[in-house]
Write an enzyme that holds these catalytic residues in place. Structure first.
Site, PDB file in Angstrom:
ATOM      1  N   ILE B 461      -2.713  -3.203   6.315  1.00  0.00           N
ATOM      2  CA  ILE B 461      -3.830  -3.903   6.943  1.00  0.00           C
ATOM      3  C   ILE B 461      -4.217  -5.136   6.131  1.00  0.00           C
ATOM      4  O   ILE B 461      -5.325  -5.656   6.245  1.00  0.00           O
ATOM      5  CB  ILE B 461      -5.035  -2.950   7.116  1.00  0.00           C
ATOM      6  CG1 ILE B 461      -5.386  -2.269   5.790  1.00  0.00           C
ATOM      7  CG2 ILE B 461      -4.709  -1.906   8.168  1.00  0.00           C
ATOM      8  CD1 ILE B 461      -6.580  -1.326   5.878  1.00  0.00           C
ATOM      9  N   THR B 592      -0.500  -7.422  -5.793  1.00  0.00           N
ATOM     10  CA  THR B 592      -1.316  -7.014  -4.644  1.00  0.00           C
ATOM     11  C   THR B 592      -2.403  -6.033  -5.081  1.00  0.00           C
ATOM     12  O   THR B 592      -3.478  -5.994  -4.477  1.00  0.00           O
ATOM     13  CB  THR B 592      -0.444  -6.393  -3.533  1.00  0.00           C
ATOM     14  OG1 THR B 592       0.275  -5.287  -4.072  1.00  0.00           O
ATOM     15  CG2 THR B 592       0.523  -7.405  -2.972  1.00  0.00           C
ATOM     16  N   LYS B 659      -3.081   6.728  -8.076  1.00  0.00           N
ATOM     17  CA  LYS B 659      -4.320   7.330  -7.575  1.00  0.00           C
ATOM     18  C   LYS B 659      -4.902   6.600  -6.364  1.00  0.00           C
ATOM     19  O   LYS B 659      -5.867   7.081  -5.772  1.00  0.00           O
ATOM     20  CB  LYS B 659      -5.378   7.335  -8.685  1.00  0.00           C
ATOM     21  CG  LYS B 659      -5.038   8.248  -9.877  1.00  0.00           C
ATOM     22  CD  LYS B 659      -6.184   8.266 -10.869  1.00  0.00           C
ATOM     23  CE  LYS B 659      -5.978   9.288 -11.973  1.00  0.00           C
ATOM     24  NZ  LYS B 659      -7.177   9.388 -12.839  1.00  0.00           N
ATOM     25  N   GLU B 663     -10.153   1.540  -2.505  1.00  0.00           N
ATOM     26  CA  GLU B 663     -11.601   1.705  -2.443  1.00  0.00           C
ATOM     27  C   GLU B 663     -12.305   1.728  -3.791  1.00  0.00           C
ATOM     28  O   GLU B 663     -13.490   1.404  -3.885  1.00  0.00           O
ATOM     29  CB  GLU B 663     -11.908   2.984  -1.646  1.00  0.00           C
ATOM     30  CG  GLU B 663     -11.657   2.721  -0.171  1.00  0.00           C
ATOM     31  CD  GLU B 663     -11.299   3.946   0.646  1.00  0.00           C
ATOM     32  OE1 GLU B 663     -12.082   4.330   1.507  1.00  0.00           O
ATOM     33  OE2 GLU B 663     -10.208   4.509   0.425  1.00  0.00           O
TER      34      GLU B 663
END
Ligand SMILES: Cc1cc2nc3c(=O)[nH]c(=O)nc-3n(C[C@H](O)[C@H](O)[C@H](O)COP(=O)(O)OP(=O)(O)OC[C@H]3O[C@@H](n4cnc5c(N)ncnc54)[C@H](O)[C@@H]3O)c2cc1C
Ligand code: SF4
Lengths: 339, 702
Positions: B461, B592, B659, B663
């Site tokens: 996305i 990224t 991990k 977020e």
């Protein structure tokens, strides 16, 4: 969105004639405000007369050291003009404080002056708004109005057709008001000149009208007379860029021997029109250029403030930034700067 | 680290970058279905609660170019079993403002929009009930929270411990409704071939969308194909099906042509979910050395009348700090609002603002360095599940961050540093986010020349997953990236869950590793280590959670250090610099990943200072429903941000040791900003966003 006709005219007079015959029509500048409002159903012109290429894109020198700015000059070009930056920093700074680079490339001087309010009830056709839909009431008075006006509103109750508490959103216009600009207009009855302080109006009993322009009157140019003192624009907003003013200040100050000889002061984000702080100017002339006089002057202006439930912060904010802006200007030597 | 990381870890450029920059990457709206496309536009309810009393489509139907007007009266019936707001146009009842009450299909989007204006709708409406308050009598405890978390957790005697605590704080924090606003508007383009549906769609995982279409249109899974290789941002709003997919498919069936529906920016504020507002009461008790004796975190938030969405706001409080007595609770108000949904780090994002602000307030009362306070409360084991950590390096993140930021010697006193008219302060907060993985399947094929095709219905996305997965695949296959073609974003590909919960690489990447191992084993055992001339194809699967997930507590961690400047005349806030250090396990793509962490942190700054959808409680709508008025941080709002990570991995989580990073960057970031704001100004603002008006409010000047 209503279907509309798109027209180009051979010259300004033809454009005016076209619109005179179309009571629901509108001039189109860069379209950055008008087209948005059309998409929202807020503006519903049946004819657009494109004047972007028609009105002058030139900035010309006036004999007194002022400038004549064609209504078609893009905001970006005007802000970059060397004469503007040197003689009227307040204007260049105000332009650069507005919108974004892309919008400034597209937006015109005439369109910027006549852009419409950003009140969230005005831009939402499903909500009451006396400006958009006269008589429907004012959604903002008892609604979300953190960024609305503190001066010169018409407060007569949410359902009263006169109520309007919004602000004029343009930064450029605030600088123009401080500069005593003159708006040159071509209408069905010929040309006229409007001192800019008389162009934008307070809501009074008719919030639907932003300005004193008559239908079909085309802004052709704005004359900015010579200033002869240092000036600057200070804008306070919710983020560092690309947000409308909470409060803004356009100021010019002429201090000689520690005394204010002349001052120009206009506030943005506080009223339905760019607010010329004439009371403060009056108090200041002849006073020592000190923080105390600046504070006294701005307080005399803000005495008239009638803040709403959620925007009382604008009073101390305006006071602080006016004082700070004047102090910054006072720290500079007029004669040396102009030499 | 393991031996397989040849490409894993490298800052490889995005493989989809050139196509995106050149504008040749087709997004959902830009697909060519091979026939003229019809356009859909919607009429939305202007009330929050009530029933449609009048709806006249005749003027719209009469407009040239209009193909159909769908209303509750004539819309095809959808299958039973659709939840929330997915039964579009199935009833006259209105449950939230902005609900679709009619849809126009026309030859062009202009005609469709003009026709929308010709449809008059009347309502029997009741006043909207949209105000969240902890005093509401109808607050209720949901059965469980999002992601299966328990609603409450209670350990020990919290009230007793709070009453006995030598030092304590009791404060209430508020976060507003937020809207995701990815750059790409939600878009769905539907085409039927007989009873088979193809949907080009902007979403976070095609398989997520298929089920609802199957249910809604009474199809077999094999009759639905959802395609979305390129997606212009999502943040959670594109994770699940919303009315747009149902509408496009319904309309295409009615008019017998491909139909596209692209939301307007304004519609992004009602049709595709939002983050619930929260009101959070935090109480902390501590001994004089700053060791916590009690933690209480009570959350009030909202959900929609038609759907329960219970954000897991206090869950980070269950893992972050040690304390013998602890309590977390969640209570919901059912309001006349659109259904809330997940938004970047649901739970942790609002919850960590409250917890990490409260920790700062406690440090102030104790006169203790807030970094030291956190270190003193480092738990040896998961304090609520009583399990060992898989890996936990929060203390090292705090120490490393303090070092990089130049925290040492910080004056604890607030409001004493100035630079010109700026008040200057610094603040810190921790970050944490659960480490999980989900079921995923994968197919890897190799041809005789040793070229690999990896197929998995993963989703990029904008995160860089496409590139990172290719790196993982190349390493796992023992080849270079050029020899691997990765196919994602198509429900015809092997099953994978959507991009969400920071599980993407952990799930899809692990499935790829498992499948690659199988393939190599078969090559070794049956083909002498060489691809056979006719090629070979292997299907593999990752069943789901790590086998260690039941015996270990797995989380990512981080620490943010922020400098804030506040203009003492205007109350304007700037964040000139920040340092964030993460323990996120293996970093697959350094380039990224940095962008992800930077983006997460920036979104946290944006939350702290700008974002908030403002409700008019009389009319029940979000007043600032466009990007001119819903402020998201601009470039000019984001200063120098120093991003780094610890060189660690977590082999118990997955074989790659990662991990997840989508977020963790946003969690805690808003608290770090608010804490630094306090340090700059002495003003503690507990309701976000920290806009300039609140400066005057706290000074008592407005
Ligand atoms: C997201 C966003 C943020 C913005 N932020 C700011 C900001 O911070 N500060 C700020 O000042 N502005 C801001 N703007 C507004 C922007 O400055 C105006 O949209 C722009 O200046 C309008 O110029 P235009 O030429 O595009 O006008 P148009 O949209 O073409 O026209 C605006 C109005 O002027 C009329 N008009 C145009 N030309 C003439 C003419 N020659 N004679 C008579 N009438 C005419 C039109 O009929 C219309 O009513 C923002 C806009 C957007 C979309
Ligand atoms: S403040 Fe003015 S523009 Fe806003 S709703 Fe009221 S009348 Fe309309």
């Amino acid at each position: 969105m209503r279907e509309f006709r798109y027209e180009r005219a051979a010259d300004p007079a033809a454009a005016v004639a076209l619109l005179a015959a179309a009571p629901d029509g509108a001039f189109l500048g860069g379209g950055t405000n008008l087209v948005d409002l059309m998409k929202l159903g807020v503006a519903t012109p049946d004819v657009l007369v494109d004047v972007r290429e028609l009105t002058s894109r030139e900035v010309a020198d006036l004999p007194d050291g002022g400038l004549r700015i064609g209504a078609g000059v893009p905001n970006a070009d005007l802000a970059a003009d060397r004469r503007v930056r040197e003689r009227f920093p307040v204007l260049a700074q105000a332009l650069l404080a507005g919108a974004s680079g892309q919008l400034r490339n597209r937006a015109t001087t005439g369109g910027n002056l006549l852009q419409r309010t950003r009140c969230g009830y005005f831009t939402d056709v499903t909500k009451p708004c006396n400006k958009r839909s006269p008589g429907s009431g004012c959604g903002a008075l008892e609604g979300v109005h953190r960024n609305h006006a503190i001066l010169g509103q018409t407060i007569a109750g949410s359902d009263d057709p006169a109520t309007c508490v919004t602000t004029h959103p343009s930064d450029m216009a605030v600088a123009m008001v401080a500069l005593d600009a003159v708006v040159r207009v071509l209408g069905p009855d010929g040309e006229r000149e409007i001192p800019i302080a008389e162009l934008h109006r307070l809501p009074g009993s008719d919030p639907s009208r932003d300005t004193t322009l008559r239908h079909g009157e085309l802004v052709t140019a704005i004359d900015v007379p010579a200033l002869g003192m240092p000036s600057r624009y200070r804008k306070v907003r919710d983020r560092a860029s690309f947000a409308f003013a909470l409060v803004s200040v356009a100021a010019a100050l002429d201090v000689r021997d520690g005394v204010v000889r002349d001052v120009r002061l206009a506030l943005g984000g506080v009223a339905h029109k760019p607010w010329r702080a004439s009371a403060a100017e009056y108090v200041l002339r002849g006073m020592p250029a000190t923080e105390a006089s600046f504070a006294a002057a701005v307080e005399s202006e803000l005495e008239a403030a009638t803040p709403l439930r959620d925007n009382a912060f604008k009073v101390p904010m305006a006071r602080n930034v006016v004082v700070r802006t004047l102090l910054d200007l006072a720290g500079r030597d007029t004669e040396r700067e102009l030499a | 680290m393991t031996t397989m990381d040849r490409l894993v870890g490298a800052g490889v450029d995005r493989i989809d970058g050139p196509a995106k920059v050149r504008g040749t990457a087709p997004y959902a709206y830009e697909q060519d279905p091979g026939e003229p496309i019809a356009h859909l536009a919607v009429v939305q309810s202007t009330v929050n609660r009530g029933r449609i009393s009048r709806l006249d489509p005749s003027r719209a139907e009469a407009l040239p170019g209009v193909l159909a007007v769908l209303t509750p009266a004539n819309a095809p019936r959808l299958g039973k079993g659709l939840a929330s707001d997915l039964p579009v146009l199935q009833s006259l009842d209105v449950h939230y403002q902005g609900q679709v009450v009619a849809a126009v299909v026309a030859e062009t989007s202009e005609i469709a929009k003009a026709a929308v204006g010709a449809i008059a709708v009347g309502y029997d409406a009741e006043p909207p009930d949209v105000a969240l308050s902890p005093d509401r009598e109808d607050l209720y405890a949901p059965e469980k929270l999002m992601a299966g978390f328990a609603t409450d957790s209670i350990i020990g005697d919290v009230d007793g411990a709070l009453a006995a605590a030598v030092v304590s704080i009791d404060a209430t924090y508020e976060t507003p409704t937020q809207h995701h606003n990815p750059i790409e508007m939600h878009t769905s383009m539907a085409r039927w071939d007989g009873d088979s549906l193809t949907l080009w769609d902007a979403d976070q995982g095609p398989h997520n969308i298929v089920n609802d279409l199957v249910t809604g249109f009474g199809l077999d899974a094999g009759q639905v194909r959802v395609i979305s290789p390129y997606v212009g941002g999502a943040f959670g709003s594109k994770a699940f099906t919303h009315p747009n997919q149902m509408l496009a498919a319904m309309a295409a069936r009615v008019v017998g042509r491909t139909v596209v529906y692209e939301l307007t920016r304004q519609q992004m504020f009602s049709l595709v979910g939002h983050r619930t507002p929260t009101i959070q009461r935090l109480r902390l008790g501590a001994d004089p050395e700053g060791r916590l004796t009690a933690i209480s975190h009570e959350v009030v938030e909202h959900t929609a009348r038609i759907a329960e969405f219970a954000e897991q706001t206090a869950t980070p409080t269950r893992v972050l700090y040690a304390a013998p007595h602890r309590r977390t609770t969640h209570r919901l108000a059912r309001l006349d609002v659109p259904p809330p949904t997940i938004m970047r780090a649901p739970g942790e994002t609002p919850g960590m603002f409250a917890l990490e602000s409260a920790m700062d307030e406690l440090a102030v009362v104790l006169g203790l360095d807030p970094v030291e306070l956190r270190i003193r409360n480092e738990p040896e084991r998961d304090p609520e599940r009583d399990l060992p950590w898989s890996t936990r390096n929060l203390v090292e993140c705090l120490r490393t961050g303090a070092e990089r930021f130049g925290w040492a010697g910080r004056d604890l006193r607030p409001g004493v540093r100035t630079e010109g008219r700026w008040l200057v302060g610094t603040g810190v907060a921790s970050a944490t986010y659960p480490t999980r993985r989900r079921k995923a399947q994968c197919r890897i094929s190799v041809d005789g020349a040793g070229r690999y095709v990896v197929e998995i219905d993963g989703s990029d996305i904008g995160t860089g997953a496409w590139t990172a997965l290719t790196q993982i695949a190349a390493d796992a296959l023992g080849t270079d990236m050029a020899s691997v073609e990765l196919r994602i974003g198509d429900s015809r590909l092997p099953f994978a869950g959507g991009a969400g919960g920071s599980t993407g690489l952990a799930s899809w990447g692990t499935a790829i590793v498992f499948t690659a191992r199988d393939l190599r084993k078969q090559l070794d055992e049956q083909h002498g280590g060489q691809p056979p001339a006719g090629g070979l194809s292997v299907d593999g699967e990752l069943p789901g959670e790590s086998p260690h997930a039941k015996t270990h507590s797995m989380h990512a961690y981080g620490a943010h250090f922020v400098e804030v400047r506040v203009d003492r005349d205007s109350g304007e806030v700037r964040v000139p610099r920040a340092t964030s250090v993460y323990d996120a396990g293996t970093i697959v793509n350094a380039k990224t990943a940095r962008s992800q962490l930077l983006g997460g942190f920036s979104m946290g700054v944006s939350m702290a200072l700008h974002e908030g959808s403002v409700t008019d409680e009389r009319y029940g709508h979000y007043v600032n429903h466009d990007l001119a008025e819903y402020h998201v941080a601009t470039n000019a709002d984001i200063g120098e941000i120093d991003i780094s990570w610890l060189d660690v991995d977590d082999q118990l989580a997955n074989p790659i040791g990662l991990k997840g990073i989508g977020e963790i960057g946003i969690t805690g970031a808003a608290a770090a900003v608010a804490n630094a704001y306090w340090h700059a100004t002495r003003l503690r603002i507990r309701d976000l966003p920290i806009t300039p008006d609140k400066y005057f409010r706290e000074l008592g000047e407005s």
